[in-house]
Design a protein around this motif. Structure first.
Motif, PDB file in Angstrom:
ATOM      1  N   TYR A 108       7.358  16.061  -1.621  1.00  0.00           N
ATOM      2  CA  TYR A 108       6.427  15.019  -1.171  1.00  0.00           C
ATOM      3  C   TYR A 108       5.883  14.238  -2.363  1.00  0.00           C
ATOM      4  O   TYR A 108       5.910  12.997  -2.369  1.00  0.00           O
ATOM      5  N   GLU A 109       5.394  14.944  -3.361  1.00  0.00           N
ATOM      6  CA  GLU A 109       4.821  14.260  -4.524  1.00  0.00           C
ATOM      7  C   GLU A 109       5.873  13.467  -5.285  1.00  0.00           C
ATOM      8  O   GLU A 109       5.606  12.356  -5.753  1.00  0.00           O
ATOM      9  N   ARG A 119       6.804   5.126  -2.621  1.00  0.00           N
ATOM     10  CA  ARG A 119       5.640   4.578  -1.921  1.00  0.00           C
ATOM     11  C   ARG A 119       5.422   3.131  -2.355  1.00  0.00           C
ATOM     12  O   ARG A 119       5.452   2.817  -3.542  1.00  0.00           O
ATOM     13  N   ARG A 120       5.175   2.276  -1.367  1.00  0.00           N
ATOM     14  CA  ARG A 120       4.922   0.865  -1.680  1.00  0.00           C
ATOM     15  C   ARG A 120       3.644   0.763  -2.510  1.00  0.00           C
ATOM     16  O   ARG A 120       2.606   1.292  -2.129  1.00  0.00           O
ATOM     17  N   MET A 145       7.539   5.753   7.322  1.00  0.00           N
ATOM     18  CA  MET A 145       7.843   6.877   8.205  1.00  0.00           C
ATOM     19  C   MET A 145       6.734   7.932   8.193  1.00  0.00           C
ATOM     20  O   MET A 145       6.185   8.239   7.138  1.00  0.00           O
ATOM     21  N   PRO A 146       6.415   8.519   9.353  1.00  0.00           N
ATOM     22  CA  PRO A 146       5.479   9.642   9.370  1.00  0.00           C
ATOM     23  C   PRO A 146       6.044  10.814   8.553  1.00  0.00           C
ATOM     24  O   PRO A 146       7.251  11.073   8.577  1.00  0.00           O
ATOM     25  N   LYS A 147       5.139  11.490   7.847  1.00  0.00           N
ATOM     26  CA  LYS A 147       5.544  12.603   6.989  1.00  0.00           C
ATOM     27  C   LYS A 147       4.714  13.838   7.330  1.00  0.00           C
ATOM     28  O   LYS A 147       3.525  13.732   7.604  1.00  0.00           O
ATOM     29  N   ASP A 194      -1.907  11.706   2.088  1.00  0.00           N
ATOM     30  CA  ASP A 194      -1.981  10.382   2.703  1.00  0.00           C
ATOM     31  C   ASP A 194      -0.552   9.864   2.784  1.00  0.00           C
ATOM     32  O   ASP A 194       0.366  10.661   2.896  1.00  0.00           O
ATOM     33  N   TRP A 195      -0.314   8.589   2.739  1.00  0.00           N
ATOM     34  CA  TRP A 195       1.030   8.008   2.827  1.00  0.00           C
ATOM     35  C   TRP A 195       1.667   8.372   4.176  1.00  0.00           C
ATOM     36  O   TRP A 195       2.766   8.903   4.233  1.00  0.00           O
ATOM     37  N   ASN A 196       0.919   8.109   5.252  1.00  0.00           N
ATOM     38  CA  ASN A 196       1.384   8.398   6.616  1.00  0.00           C
ATOM     39  C   ASN A 196       1.732   9.869   6.797  1.00  0.00           C
ATOM     40  O   ASN A 196       2.695  10.206   7.477  1.00  0.00           O
TER      41      ASN A 196
END
Length: 186
Positions: free
Chosen positions: A49-50, A57-58, A82-84, A95-97
């Protein structure tokens, strides 16, 4: 039930480390974009993820970084929105969806699979090993690159039992890489 798909780049000697020299070219990035678009959500452990967040990530400016080639943007856009679902015992928040998963990973992933949709995509090294041991992965895609890394984490290293797979698709790329897709023999 949504299928759970695991796909990863791997060297001829089984290395799955992202720095093993298996960076996709334009053709392979197109393949990975289509793979990503086959999913409704992604499932990552903390490390993946990281790493993915740092690369894909935009930026807050809304402008993709200069290092990103034009043909990488469709993948970045697909993943960014996309959901994560992030499995972690150490992260306090995401965060980031993203949604944080704690506790029984098998139960949480089973619940995710029971939701309607096209599928879930799992990436990384450690989490896919756990999910394979639990029998939760429905499809494996290994993009084998003509590289011998000589070191690094190995594909599903430490699997508790042998897993027999059935080849369901194969695709060759100009780079010499080959994508093999398998389903577990049940």
């Amino acid at each position: 039930m949504r299928p759970l798909r695991y796909a990863i780049n791997v060297t001829l000697d089984g290395c799955v480390h992202h720095e093993a020299g298996v960076a996709p070219d334009e053709e392979l990035m197109g393949f990975w974009t289509v793979e990503m678009q086959r999913a409704d959500a992604v499932l990552y452990g903390r490390t993946t993820y990281e790493m993915m967040q740092g690369a894909w990530r935009r930026p807050e400016s809304g402008v993709w970084p200069d290092w990103m080639d034009e043909w990488e943007i469709p993948f970045a856009e697909a993943l960014d929105g996309m959901p994560k679902h992030v499995v972690s015992r150490t992260l306090e928040s995401v965060d980031w969806n993203a949604e944080l998963i704690r506790g029984d990973v098998g139960e949480a992933v089973t619940q995710l699979k029971q939701q309607p949709g096209e599928g879930l995509f799992v990436g990384g090294v450690t989490l896919p090993l756990v999910l394979t041991d639990l029998g939760l992965i429905d499809e494996y895609t290994f993009v084998v690159h003509p590289i011998i890394a000589g070191h690094g984490p190995r594909l599903l290293d430490g699997l508790s039992e042998r897993l027999t797979l059935v080849l369901v698709d194969r695709r060759e790329f100009r780079s010499g890489a080959v994508a093999n897709s398998y389903r577990p023999a049940r």
